[in-house]
Design an enzyme around this catalytic site. Structure first.
Site, PDB file in Angstrom:
ATOM      1  N   GLU A 134      -4.917  -4.954  10.712  1.00 21.60           N
ATOM      2  CA  GLU A 134      -3.908  -3.921  10.929  1.00 21.60           C
ATOM      3  C   GLU A 134      -4.200  -3.189  12.233  1.00 21.60           C
ATOM      4  OE1 GLU A 134      -1.908  -2.477   6.943  1.00 21.60           O
ATOM      5  OE2 GLU A 134      -3.737  -1.385   7.352  1.00 21.60           O
ATOM      6  N   ASN A 161       0.852  -1.187   0.000  1.00 22.70           N
ATOM      7  CA  ASN A 161       0.000   0.000   0.000  1.00 22.70           C
ATOM      8  C   ASN A 161       0.889   1.240   0.000  1.00 22.70           C
ATOM      9  OD1 ASN A 161      -1.914   1.992   0.399  1.00 22.70           O
ATOM     10  ND2 ASN A 161      -2.370   1.412   2.512  1.00 22.70           N
ATOM     11  N   TRP A 162       0.972   1.899  -1.149  1.00 27.12           N
ATOM     12  CA  TRP A 162       1.835   3.074  -1.264  1.00 27.12           C
ATOM     13  C   TRP A 162       1.222   4.314  -0.628  1.00 27.12           C
ATOM     14  CZ3 TRP A 162       4.821   3.455  -6.578  1.00 27.12           C
ATOM     15  CH2 TRP A 162       5.718   2.380  -6.663  1.00 27.12           C
ATOM     16  N   LYS A 163      -0.047   4.251  -0.249  1.00 29.01           N
ATOM     17  CA  LYS A 163      -0.735   5.384   0.360  1.00 29.01           C
ATOM     18  C   LYS A 163      -0.560   6.626  -0.535  1.00 29.01           C
ATOM     19  CE  LYS A 163      -0.192   3.199   4.845  1.00 29.01           C
ATOM     20  NZ  LYS A 163      -0.029   3.367   6.297  1.00 29.01           N
ATOM     21  N   GLU A 187      -6.869   4.460   8.184  1.00 27.70           N
ATOM     22  CA  GLU A 187      -6.695   5.872   7.847  1.00 27.70           C
ATOM     23  C   GLU A 187      -7.936   6.420   7.157  1.00 27.70           C
ATOM     24  OE1 GLU A 187      -1.910   5.133   7.458  1.00 27.70           O
ATOM     25  OE2 GLU A 187      -3.100   5.395   5.640  1.00 27.70           O
ATOM     26  N   HIS A 240      -9.431   0.815   5.307  1.00 23.69           N
ATOM     27  CA  HIS A 240      -8.161   1.027   6.004  1.00 23.69           C
ATOM     28  C   HIS A 240      -8.392   1.995   7.158  1.00 23.69           C
ATOM     29  CE1 HIS A 240      -4.026   2.310   6.775  1.00 23.69           C
ATOM     30  NE2 HIS A 240      -3.634   1.218   6.147  1.00 23.69           N
ATOM     31  N   GLY A 280       2.934   2.196  10.777  1.00 23.04           N
ATOM     32  CA  GLY A 280       3.910   3.258  10.586  1.00 23.04           C
ATOM     33  C   GLY A 280       4.651   3.685  11.832  1.00 23.04           C
ATOM     34  N   GLY A 286       2.985  -1.226   4.251  1.00 20.38           N
ATOM     35  CA  GLY A 286       2.976   0.194   3.948  1.00 20.38           C
ATOM     36  C   GLY A 286       4.326   0.683   3.465  1.00 20.38           C
ATOM     37  N   GLY A 287       5.037   1.396   4.333  1.00 21.49           N
ATOM     38  CA  GLY A 287       6.293   2.046   3.959  1.00 21.49           C
ATOM     39  C   GLY A 287       7.325   1.120   3.343  1.00 21.49           C
TER      40      GLY A 287
END
Length: 248
Positions: A164, A10-12, A96, A94, A170, A229-230
Site C-alpha cells: 500500500e 479494511n473498514w478502519k 496508519e 498498516h 484514500g 479501504g473506503g
C-alpha cells in the site's frame, strides 16, 4: 499450490451496527467465488458481524493485535481474543498504524508471530511515503520493511503481504501499472528467496482500489487481490471489486 486470491476490506474506524446491512450482498458475492472475501471491521463489530453472516463464506478479521497473549495492556486486543471472536485474519503494520502509533518493523514482526501462534493469517502491510517515492527509494524501503516485518515462521498458509503506497491511500491517486508491477515483483522475489513456499504467498495491492480500476490492477503479474479501504464500506462498491478479482 498457486496463491489464493483475496479481496480484503479494511473498514478502519468506520461502521456501526446499521452498517452490517451491507454484508448481505457481500456474503452473496463470496458464495462460490474463486477468491476469498474478507472484511476487517472495528473490533467491536467482529462478534455481531459473525452473528450476521452465519455460515456464509465471507471471512472476518481484525485490524491489529498486541504481541502478547494477555496482560496489562489497556486498550489492546490479543490475537487469541480475535480468534475467539471468530476472526480468521488480522491486518498488521498498516501505514496508519506505523505513522500514528510509531509501529516499527520489529513490532510488526512480533505481532505477526503472535497472530501465527493464535492460528490467524497475518496480512502484513508495506509501503513507501510520497517523499520516499520521489527520492527513488521505493524498492529499498519495501525491501527493508519485508526483511524486518515478516517473521521466519511465515508461509503461504499463515501470511499475506499487502503493498500500500502511503501516498495513494484514500487520496484517489494510484501508482502506474508498471510501478505496481515493479513492487510486486520485488515482493515475490524476496519471499521466493526466503521462504520455501514464497512463490505461493498471496500478494495484495491496496491504495485507492475501486470498481473502475480493479480489473486492470488484477491483471498485473503477482497481484493476487486487494486490500480495500473506503470502497469496502458499501456493497455497491465492494461487490464489483470482488467480481473483478473472481474473473481475473
Amino acid at each position: 499450490m498457486a496463491p489464493r486470491k483475496l479481496a480484503a476490506g479494511n473498514w478502519k474506524m468506520n461502521g456501526d451496527l446499521a452498517a452490517l446491512d451491507q454484508l448481505d450482498d457481500m456474503a452473496a458475492a463470496a458464495e462460490g467465488a474463486t477468491c476469498d472475501v474478507l472484511i476487517c471491521p472495528p473490533a467491536l463489530l467482529i462478534h455481531p458481524m459473525m452473528a450476521r453472516i452465519g455460515a456464509s463464506d465471507l471471512l472476518v478479521g481484525g485490524q491489529d493485535c498486541h504481541h502478547a497473549d494477555k496482560g496489562a495492556h489497556t486498550g489492546d486486543i490479543a490475537a487469541l481474543q480475535l480468534r475467539d471472536a471468530g476472526a480468521t485474519h488480522v491486518i498488521l503494520g498498516h501505514s496508519e498504524r506505523r505513522a500514528d502509533h510509531g509501529e516499527t518493523d520489529a513490532m510488526v514482526r512480533a505481532k505477526a508471530q503472535a497472530a501465527h501462534a493464535a492460528g490467524l493469517t497475518a496480512i502484513i502491510c508495506v509501503g513507501e511515503t510520497e517523499a520516499e517515492r520521489d527520492a527513488d527509494r521505493t524498492l529499498d524501503v519495501i525491501a527493508t520493511q519485508l526483511a524486518g516485518s515478516v517473521p521466519d515462521g511465515a508461509n503461504a498458509r499463515n501470511t499475506v503481504l499487502a503493498y500500500e503506497p502511503v501516498w495513494a491511500i484514500g487520496t484517489g491517486r494510484t501508482p502506474t501499472l508498471d510501478q505496481i508491477a515493479q513492487v510486486h515483483a520485488l515482493m515475490r522475489d524476496h519471499l521466493s528467496a526466503r521462504l520455501s513456499d514464497g512463490a505461493d504467498v498471496a500478494l495484495l495491492y491496496g491504495g485507492s482500489v475501486k470498481p473502475a480500476n480493479a480489473a486492470e490492477i488484477f491483471a498485473i503479474a503477482h497481484v493476487n487481490g486487494a486490500l480495500v479501504g473506503g470502497a469496502s464500506l458499501k456493497a455497491a462498491d465492494f461487490v464489483p471489486i470482488i467480481t473483478a478479482l473472481d474473473a481475473a
